[in-house]
Write a protein that holds these residues in place. Structure first.
Motif, PDB file in Angstrom:
ATOM      1  N   MET A 331       5.062   1.671  -1.658  1.00  0.00           N
ATOM      2  CA  MET A 331       3.782   1.071  -1.292  1.00  0.00           C
ATOM      3  C   MET A 331       3.943  -0.391  -0.901  1.00  0.00           C
ATOM      4  SD  MET A 331       0.925   2.770  -3.831  1.00  0.00           S
ATOM      5  CE  MET A 331      -0.444   2.333  -2.766  1.00  0.00           C
ATOM      6  N   LEU A 332       4.795  -0.631   0.076  1.00  0.00           N
ATOM      7  CA  LEU A 332       5.016  -1.998   0.532  1.00  0.00           C
ATOM      8  C   LEU A 332       3.720  -2.658   0.994  1.00  0.00           C
ATOM      9  CD1 LEU A 332       8.318  -1.463   2.550  1.00  0.00           C
ATOM     10  CD2 LEU A 332       8.074  -2.554   0.314  1.00  0.00           C
ATOM     11  N   GLY A 333       2.751  -1.853   1.416  1.00  0.00           N
ATOM     12  CA  GLY A 333       1.472  -2.411   1.839  1.00  0.00           C
ATOM     13  C   GLY A 333       0.732  -3.119   0.726  1.00  0.00           C
ATOM     14  N   ASN A 399      -3.040   8.561 -13.328  1.00  0.00           N
ATOM     15  CA  ASN A 399      -2.074   8.310 -14.400  1.00  0.00           C
ATOM     16  C   ASN A 399      -0.795   7.695 -13.862  1.00  0.00           C
ATOM     17  OD1 ASN A 399      -2.894   9.384 -17.165  1.00  0.00           O
ATOM     18  ND2 ASN A 399      -3.457  11.109 -15.853  1.00  0.00           N
ATOM     19  N   ALA A 400      -0.378   8.136 -12.671  1.00  0.00           N
ATOM     20  CA  ALA A 400       1.005   7.858 -12.303  1.00  0.00           C
ATOM     21  C   ALA A 400       1.262   7.642 -10.828  1.00  0.00           C
ATOM     22  CB  ALA A 400       1.887   9.017 -12.770  1.00  0.00           C
ATOM     23  N   HIS A 401       0.359   8.023  -9.957  1.00  0.00           N
ATOM     24  CA  HIS A 401       0.643   8.029  -8.527  1.00  0.00           C
ATOM     25  C   HIS A 401      -0.365   7.173  -7.772  1.00  0.00           C
ATOM     26  CE1 HIS A 401       2.332  12.296  -9.434  1.00  0.00           C
ATOM     27  NE2 HIS A 401       3.241  11.365  -9.671  1.00  0.00           N
ATOM     28  N   PRO A 402      -0.174   5.859  -7.732  1.00  0.00           N
ATOM     29  CA  PRO A 402      -1.137   5.020  -7.007  1.00  0.00           C
ATOM     30  C   PRO A 402      -1.236   5.374  -5.534  1.00  0.00           C
ATOM     31  CG  PRO A 402       0.828   3.766  -7.640  1.00  0.00           C
ATOM     32  CD  PRO A 402       0.889   5.059  -8.366  1.00  0.00           C
ATOM     33  N   ASN A 403      -0.156   5.890  -4.952  1.00  0.00           N
ATOM     34  CA  ASN A 403      -0.210   6.231  -3.531  1.00  0.00           C
ATOM     35  C   ASN A 403      -1.159   7.388  -3.242  1.00  0.00           C
ATOM     36  OD1 ASN A 403       1.792   7.678  -5.044  1.00  0.00           O
ATOM     37  ND2 ASN A 403       2.584   8.550  -3.150  1.00  0.00           N
ATOM     38  N   PHE A 404      -1.512   8.189  -4.259  1.00  0.00           N
ATOM     39  CA  PHE A 404      -2.420   9.313  -4.042  1.00  0.00           C
ATOM     40  C   PHE A 404      -3.844   9.037  -4.503  1.00  0.00           C
ATOM     41  CE2 PHE A 404       1.454  11.789  -3.462  1.00  0.00           C
ATOM     42  CZ  PHE A 404       1.084  12.591  -2.406  1.00  0.00           C
ATOM     43  N   MET A 405      -4.092   7.905  -5.139  1.00  0.00           N
ATOM     44  CA  MET A 405      -5.478   7.618  -5.518  1.00  0.00           C
ATOM     45  C   MET A 405      -5.985   6.305  -4.934  1.00  0.00           C
ATOM     46  SD  MET A 405      -4.488   5.193  -7.852  1.00  0.00           S
ATOM     47  CE  MET A 405      -5.925   4.776  -8.772  1.00  0.00           C
ATOM     48  N   ILE A 406      -5.092   5.496  -4.353  1.00  0.00           N
ATOM     49  CA  ILE A 406      -5.538   4.305  -3.631  1.00  0.00           C
ATOM     50  C   ILE A 406      -5.614   4.690  -2.163  1.00  0.00           C
ATOM     51  CG2 ILE A 406      -5.021   1.910  -3.062  1.00  0.00           C
ATOM     52  CD1 ILE A 406      -3.551   1.662  -5.681  1.00  0.00           C
ATOM     53  N   LEU A 407      -6.787   5.122  -1.744  1.00  0.00           N
ATOM     54  CA  LEU A 407      -6.965   5.721  -0.422  1.00  0.00           C
ATOM     55  C   LEU A 407      -8.040   5.006   0.381  1.00  0.00           C
ATOM     56  CD1 LEU A 407      -6.868   9.473  -1.573  1.00  0.00           C
ATOM     57  CD2 LEU A 407      -4.975   8.126  -0.643  1.00  0.00           C
ATOM     58  N   PHE A 442       2.611   2.372   5.164  1.00  0.00           N
ATOM     59  CA  PHE A 442       3.219   1.528   4.143  1.00  0.00           C
ATOM     60  C   PHE A 442       2.469   1.591   2.815  1.00  0.00           C
ATOM     61  CE2 PHE A 442       4.817  -0.449   8.068  1.00  0.00           C
ATOM     62  CZ  PHE A 442       6.176  -0.372   7.798  1.00  0.00           C
ATOM     63  N   LEU A 443       1.415   2.400   2.764  1.00  0.00           N
ATOM     64  CA  LEU A 443       0.764   2.727   1.493  1.00  0.00           C
ATOM     65  C   LEU A 443       1.191   4.108   1.005  1.00  0.00           C
ATOM     66  CD1 LEU A 443      -2.906   1.483   2.091  1.00  0.00           C
ATOM     67  CD2 LEU A 443      -1.096   0.336   0.802  1.00  0.00           C
ATOM     68  N   GLY A 444       1.363   5.026   1.924  1.00  0.00           N
ATOM     69  CA  GLY A 444       1.770   6.378   1.551  1.00  0.00           C
ATOM     70  C   GLY A 444       1.680   7.304   2.744  1.00  0.00           C
ATOM     71  N   GLU A 445       2.783   7.939   3.065  1.00  0.00           N
ATOM     72  CA  GLU A 445       2.822   8.817   4.232  1.00  0.00           C
ATOM     73  C   GLU A 445       2.238  10.197   3.934  1.00  0.00           C
ATOM     74  OE1 GLU A 445       6.810   8.586   6.167  1.00  0.00           O
ATOM     75  OE2 GLU A 445       7.090   6.943   4.736  1.00  0.00           O
ATOM     76  N   GLU A 446       2.503  10.718   2.740  1.00  0.00           N
ATOM     77  CA  GLU A 446       1.967  12.046   2.423  1.00  0.00           C
ATOM     78  C   GLU A 446       0.442  12.035   2.361  1.00  0.00           C
ATOM     79  OE1 GLU A 446       2.504  15.645  -0.868  1.00  0.00           O
ATOM     80  OE2 GLU A 446       3.939  13.978  -0.807  1.00  0.00           O
ATOM     81  N   PRO A 447      -0.201  11.021   1.756  1.00  0.00           N
ATOM     82  CA  PRO A 447      -1.666  10.983   1.831  1.00  0.00           C
ATOM     83  C   PRO A 447      -2.182  10.909   3.269  1.00  0.00           C
ATOM     84  CG  PRO A 447      -0.897   9.526   0.091  1.00  0.00           C
ATOM     85  CD  PRO A 447       0.323   9.989   0.841  1.00  0.00           C
ATOM     86  N   LEU A 448      -1.455  10.201   4.151  1.00  0.00           N
ATOM     87  CA  LEU A 448      -1.866  10.162   5.558  1.00  0.00           C
ATOM     88  C   LEU A 448      -1.750  11.540   6.185  1.00  0.00           C
ATOM     89  CD1 LEU A 448      -2.749   8.589   8.058  1.00  0.00           C
ATOM     90  CD2 LEU A 448      -0.345   8.025   8.469  1.00  0.00           C
ATOM     91  N   LEU A 449      -0.695  12.277   5.833  1.00  0.00           N
ATOM     92  CA  LEU A 449      -0.546  13.640   6.340  1.00  0.00           C
ATOM     93  C   LEU A 449      -1.690  14.516   5.846  1.00  0.00           C
ATOM     94  CD1 LEU A 449       1.073  15.853   7.785  1.00  0.00           C
ATOM     95  CD2 LEU A 449       2.398  16.148   5.681  1.00  0.00           C
TER      96      LEU A 449
END
Length: 822
Positions: A331-333, A399-407, A442-449
């Protein structure tokens, strides 16, 4: 006759029945004002057949020179000139407000005292005003404008930058708000200026924003303009305009919107309340080892920035091979902009802050999108956005995955894609969409997909029921997506190359044959459901507590079905229902078993399984797409209920909404006290055993892995002063570079891991010791360190035999110095 200096005074008010009022604000303009007034009077007098009766109002904004004397001299020979005075200088905005409110004209022209736009240009504005516009404003930025004398390049650059921000923030579509030559419908001008509050240069923006919100059309007319010496605009005034613009934007926010954002923040804080009680000393046990991993990600990013290292790679973990950070979604963003906080306060606080603010921002973004695109009722939009941001899958990942809940970027991307469909500004919207997609990468590619899948499903569903809209939208949408790709790809080309072909890159991560949801998971309640949660039930239907990717509950499913049936005539409802149902079906995986039977059916995910980009996706996560779709359906239903006439309908509708949503309200996330870090790491004792300058590493016993990554916390507590073999990350394994969790295993690391879990020490002879020496050499180990833990005696015995001598108890750990006997 001079005006008093104690109050604002309007002198010699003319009788009403005026066709045109000209308002000229003046502050210390004795040198330039007389020619300006003469030019205006001459032109209006020569063209009374066109402009009709007129008045000229000069507003003296507290001048300290002879400005009033100049006006008095003109008034002596032309009674249609009026003087409005202010006791002190308050700014152009105050002067314009006084002048316009003192006017009686059916049309009102405001022009600067320097007459940079000649009065002869009034004819162009008057023609545009007569074409069903409420205002016609002179512009230096539209095609056809002529600039005879330019400003200094710096002033022009600042002006263009300011206009760009103004267009983005306040009045989109108007290229030049600050040209001081504007013609208004008189009654609407007096209403807009009367409602204004700004006293400075920003009043032009405030008034135009009032026109825009009132739905009054504004024409931007190219004019001839020439910079005049003696301008009152100073470089600092550009900063003041931006400050006023910020104030204007803040004032435009509705109290309901502020309340919604505040509630999202309070809910996020409540969810993480256990951790905020002591961010450095509390741990989320349901994160398994992910909290250690994410704190390390933030720490290593900040360390790379501080030392100007490559932010896409590090050898601090997985030593000596290293870790491809771009392939590990660090999450470099957010980890980059929050690097100062990480360096000042530590990664635990930085991560807590990011996850709390990020969750609140996600709720606010969904709220903004729903208000703008779905429903107008703020309360209905708030409930829908709450479901979208705080649905059970989001809470699980919290709990653990900011890339999947910071959307928070996803709603913005959706809105920009919808703008493309309108086809009004395809290039501009495509550029913005490309930049948004870049940031989301740069926040998360899988959430973008996943978001792209959701948008594609919605577009398919909406296009099937509104084919006319699809025919009108597909061409500008494709063109805009092409522009977005042309913007995004050059920026992300190198990072993506590094991710897929750089050091320690990998092909795909294997998650097993089927990581899809059980059909029961879609209708059951999550573990963290405050009223209906059941840990055993949720655990049996999910991979782990961080992957409870469905769990919307049967009451919400029933409610959504009823809403779809009741509002089936609406195309939006059909499209949302299709999106939610299709996502739920895809989340079942390539095959699924019908509950309570032995019947296994193929799932639609089988069409995507193994395809590029989809091969590493945990298919159960596709159910997260249902959250915003269901949230929007709930918002539509609530708005419809609030407009219902019957009290009984509203009452039972409210009960149905409560029954559907209350079981999903989450309890605060569980936290436990964190095990204290041994003093060996915190007080710097490790420096006596490991010399990173010589390329040495510190080897924890056993090596950190996805099952136990506490060593990453020790490393961050030591300021990332030493590298670690092993670790918790995604990396390659074997000649085919298959993705695995952790470093490639070695004989010694596997043996120590087996001892940790089994408590059994194998027979260690010459071969084991030779293999250990080879592994220690590969790891460039300076020392082995054993922290007290289960089966520590067995681990200590194994290491004693591998090294050939006993360890030493030092500051809370057992240490084997590998320099001894070199």
């Amino acid at each position: 006759m001079s005006a008093p200096h104690t109050t604002d005074v309007i002198e010699d008010m003319p009788a009403p029945a005026i066709d045109l009022s000209v308002v000229v604000p003046a502050y210390n303009e004795e040198r330039r004002l007389a020619p300006t007034l003469d030019a205006i009077i001459t032109h209006l007098s020569d063209n009374e057949s066109r402009f009709g009766s007129w008045e000229l109002i000069v507003v003296d904004d507290g001048s300290t020179d002879g400005t009033r004397d100049v006006v008095d001299a003109v008034r002596a020979r032309e009674p249609r000139v009026q003087l409005v005075t202010s006791p002190r200088n308050r700014g152009k905005g105050n002067a314009l407000r006084l002048g316009v409110l003192a006017s009686y004209g059916r049309r009102v022209l405001v022009t600067d005292a320097d007459l940079a736009a000649p009065i002869e240009e009034l004819e162009l504005l008057d023609k545009a005003l007569g074409e069903d516009h409420a205002a016609a404003i002179g512009s230096r930025a539209t095609p056809g404008a002529t600039i005879d004398t330019h400003q200094h390049r710096l002033r022009e650059l600042l002006g263009r930058a300011g206009n760009f921000l103004i267009r983005r923030v306040a009045v989109p579509g108007i290229r030049d708000t600050q040209c001081g030559f504007k013609l208004f419908d008189g009654e609407r001008a007096r209403e807009a200026f009367g409602a204004s509050r700004l006293n400075g240069w920003g009043i032009d923006v405030e008034v135009l924003q009032h026109f825009r919100r009132s739905g009054w059309p504004v024409a931007e007319v190219p004019v001839r303009w020439s910079h005049q010496p003696g301008s009152k605009v100073r470089p600092l005034d550009y900063g003041r305009v931006l400050a006023e613009l910020t104030l204007l934007k803040a004032r435009s926010v509705r109290p309901a919107d502020l309340l919604a954002v505040s509630l999202f923040l309070l809910m996020a804080v409540a969810l993480y309340s256990g951790r905020w009680a002591d961010p450095n000393g509390r741990y989320l046990p349901d994160s398994l080892q992910d909290q250690n991993q994410w704190e390390w990600f933030f720490a290593v990013t900040a360390d790379n920035i501080r030392h100007l290292h490559n932010p896409l790679f590090t050898t601090l973990q997985g030593f000596p091979d290293g870790v491809n950070l771009m392939a590990n979604t660090v999450m470099l963003g957010l980890s980059v902009p929050f690097a100062p906080i990480t360096l000042l306060f530590g990664p635990a606080i930085a991560l807590s802050l990011v996850m709390t603010l990020g969750l609140a921002a996600t709720g606010a973004a969904w709220y903004w999108l729903i208000v703008k695109r779905v429903v107008g009722h703020r309360g209905a939009a708030f409930v829908g956005a709450t479901l979208a941001a705080f649905a059970p899958p989001m809470v699980s990942h919290a709990n653990a995955h900011p890339n999947f809940m910071i959307l928070f970027m996803v709603p913005l991307i959706i809105d920009r894609a919808l703008r493309l469909c309108a086809g009004t500004r395809v290039v501009r919207d495509g550029i913005v969409l490309g930049l948004m997609a870049t940031y989301q990468i740069f926040l998360g590619e899988e959430p973008l997909l996943l978001a792209s899948m959701g948008m594609a499903l919605f577009a398919l569903g909406y296009g099937l029921v509104r084919r006319d809209a699809a025919r009108a939208a597909w061409r500008p949408l494709l063109n805009g997506l092409a522009v977005a790709g042309a913007v995004c790809l050059p920026i992300v080309a190198f990072p993506l190359y590094w991710q897929f072909a750089g050091p320690q890159s990998y092909g795909s991560v294997l998650h097993g044959d089927n990581a899809g949801n059980s059909p029961l998971a879609l209708l059951s309640f999550a573990e963290r459901s405050l009223l209906a949660g059941n840990a055993d039930r949720a655990g049996a239907l999910s991979l782990n507590p961080t992957e409870q990717n469905a769990f919307y509950g049967w009451p919400l499913a029933v409610f959504a079905f009823a809403v779809v049936v009741r509002l089936w005539e609406r195309a939006l409802v059909k499209a949302l229902a299709f999106t939610a149902l299709a996502a739920a079906m895809l989340s079942l995986g390539p095959r699924f078993r019908i509950p309570t039977t032995d019947i296994v059916l193929p799932g639609p995910w089988a069409l995507l399984s193994g395809k590029p980009l989809f091969e590493s996706v945990i298919e159960g996560r596709v159910a997260m797409i249902c959250a915003p779709a269901l949230g929007m359906l709930v918002a539509v239903a609530i708005e419809r209920l609030l407009s219902a006439r019957g009290a009984a309908t509203q009452y039972f509708g409210a009960l149905a909404v409560a029954a559907a949503l209350l079981p999903l309200v989450p309890a605060p996330l569980k936290t436990v006290d964190r095990e204290p870090t041994p003093a060996f790491f915190t007080d710097g004792t490790w420096r006596a055993y490991v010399d990173p300058a010589r390329g040495e590493s510190l080897v924890p016993v056993p090596l950190p892995d996805p099952g136990d990554a506490e060593a990453l916390h020790w490393q961050t507590a030591a300021g990332l002063g030493f590298p670690l073999p092993g670790g918790y990350f995604n990396g390659p394994y074997g000649p085919e570079h298959i993705g695995i969790y952790g470093a490639s295993p070695r004989f010694t690391s596997n043996m120590l891991r087996d001892v940790r879990y089994s408590g059994k020490v194998p027979v260690i002879g010459k071969n084991w010791r030779a293999q250990a020496r080879a592994d220690f050499t590969f790891w460039k180990a300076g020392a082995l360190v054993l922290v007290p833990q289960p089966h520590q005696n067995e681990l200590r015995d194994a290491v004693d035999k591998l090294v050939g001598r006993p360890g030493t108890w030092v500051h809370g750990v057992w240490v084997w110095d590998l320099h001894e006997g070199d």
